[in-house]
Design an enzyme around this catalytic site. Structure first.
Site, PDB file in Angstrom:
ATOM      1  CG  ASP A 149     -17.368 -45.132  34.637  1.00 54.93           C
ATOM      2  OD1 ASP A 149     -16.405 -45.546  35.287  1.00 54.93           O
ATOM      3  OD2 ASP A 149     -18.012 -44.112  34.948  1.00 54.93           O
TER       4      ASP A 149
ATOM      5  CG  ASP B 259     -14.325 -36.136  28.669  1.00 57.72           C
ATOM      6  OD1 ASP B 259     -14.754 -36.996  27.900  1.00 57.72           O
ATOM      7  OD2 ASP B 259     -13.151 -35.728  28.648  1.00 57.72           O
TER       8      ASP B 259
END
Length: 663
Positions: A180, A402
């Site tokens: 990310d 998450d």
């Protein structure tokens, strides 16, 4: 574009780090004698994966609590290797009741059997300004010069010092570098936080690569997002340049990077078996135009990784780079998974909704997705030794949340994790978040509901006997011959716990045959036409494998020609030095209307097509074949049509000589 957001800190990390001598002691494993470390092309081949004791304990505790048939299935998850996340400075020494890096490596030594090496996966994940485009995984270090210094001296340096210990030289360490991060440098520069963080991302990753590449048994893999993030050519092309820029800034250059990993903590499927061709037209529109794909031609990770591989090689990376896929939660099994092609819908949106295995409402959803399942088990060379995809991994341990969503008791949650929330695709359309309802679990913490669903929706499924149902995907699908009306195929036999009873052959997404052997000749085809094929395997219980990699077979031109002829002219539209767009005009030069046409050429350099429109294109080495779509194959005498494509390259870009045939 929307993208996956990964784990955040499990606990408040300490601001300072214990010295290396203060890390957890060895568990007592003997230090084996090793010859000089050899850096191999695929560290996962011929090796076993490390079983993380922390994760194993979480899984077994959950299985014991659930009990019964479900608990039996859940227990099997513990037998699969997962990555260890160094997601804050305190994780290096070990905190929150979890093992530190040195203790993990000592366990890896203890797990080694004879001369077979162990692969230890470690995620390097603590950049300054981490997760600049979202809220669920913000890190402990600010995007400042001081934050970068802390990252280098208190995070990367201690990790490198542990990994460089000679007693671990026989362990193959696969380092997943900063999920990310660099994709944000490509797509999210309009966000001030990302624009400010990008220089620190680039500098921090360069530093990490330099330190880790210097250790011979460490293999560096950079995160490349997933198909639903960088699949568009206007994202993939600049991504190739961004990764090359970072690589070239390191001391070893391209050699500092062993490969790339996609789908980390995400749910994009490995394949869409009933949607193998993004250019297939329904109702006069290509499937990629469906609202779910928004003209992104990469529907799955197989096609995305192979396209990104070509893009990266065209930007200077060696052809030996390896592509990895995180399959920890992209299985999409369970009762909602389609089992056969539904060709009835007459619109692209209806056709895609009826046939996609990815059951999200919006492709950009990423947080604790309801309906997702564990995917393919970790394995090396899943498509054979010749594929750039060298392994499937479970980078994100199944069952770890998450992220949480905002409430009075969760003030720093992320709205994308709210099961009652909505999100926009940027084009005026609104969708549910697809998050699992009910629970609100911070990122990185154990999420029982999520784990149960991932096991229940696994594909291939787990079984009560300790194995998994379903055969493997057939590999090595090859076109062995063509005539003007036929394409012959062969493939390598699939395997499975219940054996394999037959294979289904799909042409352009439609099932055309079921056979028992590993070969098939598809007859009754049109001359000079390109057809795309995939194959699945099935067993006696009805379990169906994932689809094979697709191949394209082009039938030969009809004998004699029958008054048909065509010409093709080529023109470059835009060339930016590492890629270009081009258009081809096809004209009927014969005396009768054409039914179909095919244009072929061979490049003089390393050009590689990454996207095309108005033609079905296939490339093998330097040779390209472009055949008409169903709507533009018929041309009256003297009539013309056109198609175009985008390609990547390095070096020269000389225009090729085109050959056109028509029937």
């Amino acid at each position: 574009m929307p993208h996956p957001v990964l784990r955040r800190l499990r606990t408040a990390a300490a601001a300072s780090l214990l010295g290396v001598t203060g890390l957890l002691p060895s568990i007592g494993a003997a230090t084996p004698a090793h010859a000089a470390t050899v850096h191999v092309a695929n560290p996962f081949a011929g090796a076993t994966g490390y079983l993380n004791p922390d994760f194993t304990a979480e899984v077994k505790a959950q299985a014991s609590a659930d009990g019964g048939a479900l608990g039996t299935l859940e227990t099997q998850v513990a037998a699969n290797p997962t990555a260890v996340w160094m997601d804050h400075i305190g994780a290096i020494a070990g905190d929150g009741g979890r093992l530190g890096l040195q203790a993990h490596l000592d366990h890896a030594l203890a797990q080694q059997q004879g001369s077979t090496p162990v692969v230890f996966q470690v995620v390097i994940y603590d950049l300054p300004g981490r997760d600049c485009a979202a809220l669920a995984s913000n890190g402990e270090l600010p995007a400042t010069a001081a934050g970068l210094t802390t990252y280098e001296t208190q995070y990367i340096d201690p990790i490198a010092a542990v990994l460089a210990n000679p007693k671990y030289a026989g362990i193959r360490v696969a380092a997943v570098i900063e999920p990310d991060s660099l994709p944000n440098a490509v797509t999210n520069q309009s966000k001030p936080t990302c624009a400010a963080a990008t220089p620190y991302y680039e500098s921090g990753i360069e530093y990490a690569l330099n330190k880790l590449h210097a250790i011979p048994n460490v293999y560096n893999y950079l995160d490349i997002g997933h198909a639903g993030w960088l699949g568009w050519s206007n994202n993939m092309v600049p991504a190739g340049r961004e990764y090359a820029k970072v690589a070239q800034a390191t001391t070893a250059g391209f050699a500092s990077i062993d490969g790339f990993v996609s789908d980390t903590a995400n749910t994009t499927p490995l394949s869409e078996p009933f949607l193998p061709n993004a250019e297939l037209t329904v109702g006069g529109q290509p499937l990629k135009s469906a609202n779910f794909y928004q003209y992104n031609p990469e529907f799955d990770e197989y096609h995305y990784d192979t396209a990104m591989y070509s893009t990266l090689v065209s930007n200077g990376f060696p052809s030996t780079i390896g592509m990895l896929v995180d399959t920890s939660r992209n299985g999409w099994g369970g009762p909602a998974r389609p089992t056969a092609l539904n060709s009835a819908p007459g619109t692209v949106d209806g056709y895609v909704a009826a046939n996609k295995v990815d059951q999200k409402h919006f492709r950009g959803s990423w947080c604790n997705i309801n309906g997702a399942g564990i995917g393919a088990r970790p394995q090396a060379q899943p498509y054979g030794a010749g594929s750039p995809i060298i392994a499937f991994l479970w980078v994100k341990p199944p069952g770890e949340s998450d992220g949480d969503y905002p409430t009075a008791s969760h003030p720093h949650g992320d709205p994308h994790c709210d099961p009652n929330g909505t999100q926009s695709d940027g084009n005026g359309n609104t969708y549910p978040t697809d998050a699992i309802p009910g629970d609100n679990v911070p990122a990185g913490q154990w999420f029982p509901t999520q784990f149960r669903l991932l096991v229940q929706n696994a594909y291939p499924a787990f079984t009560g006997s300790g194995g998994s149902t379903g055969p493997t995907a057939p590999s090595g699908l090859t076109v062995t011959g063509t005539t003007s009306t036929s394409v012959s195929l062969s493939w390598t036999a699939a395997t499975g716990p219940a054996g394999v009873t037959g294979y289904s052959v799909y042409r352009n997404g439609t099932k055309v045959a079921t056979v028992t052997g590993t070969g098939y000749t598809d007859s009754g085809l049109s001359p000079a036409t390109a057809y795309q094929y995939t194959v699945t395997a099935q067993d006696a219980a009805g379990n169906v494998s994932p689809a094979s990699a697709a191949v394209t077979g082009t039938t030969a031109a009809a004998p004699g020609g029958g008054g048909n002829g065509c010409s093709a002219t080529y023109a470059v539209g835009n060339d930016w030095g590492s890629g270009f767009t081009a258009g081809v005009t096809v004209a009927n030069t014969g005396t009768a209307a054409t039914k179909s046409w095919t244009v072929t050429w061979s490049w003089g350099g390393n050009q590689q097509i990454t996207n095309s429109w108005n033609a079905i294109t296939a490339q093998s080495g330097a040779t390209v074949t472009a055949a008409n779509q169903t709507y533009n194959g018929t041309l009256a005498p003297n009539a013309t049509t056109s198609f175009g494509f985008q390609a990547s390259y390095s070096g020269g870009n000389t225009a090729p000589t085109l050959t056109c045939t028509a029937s």
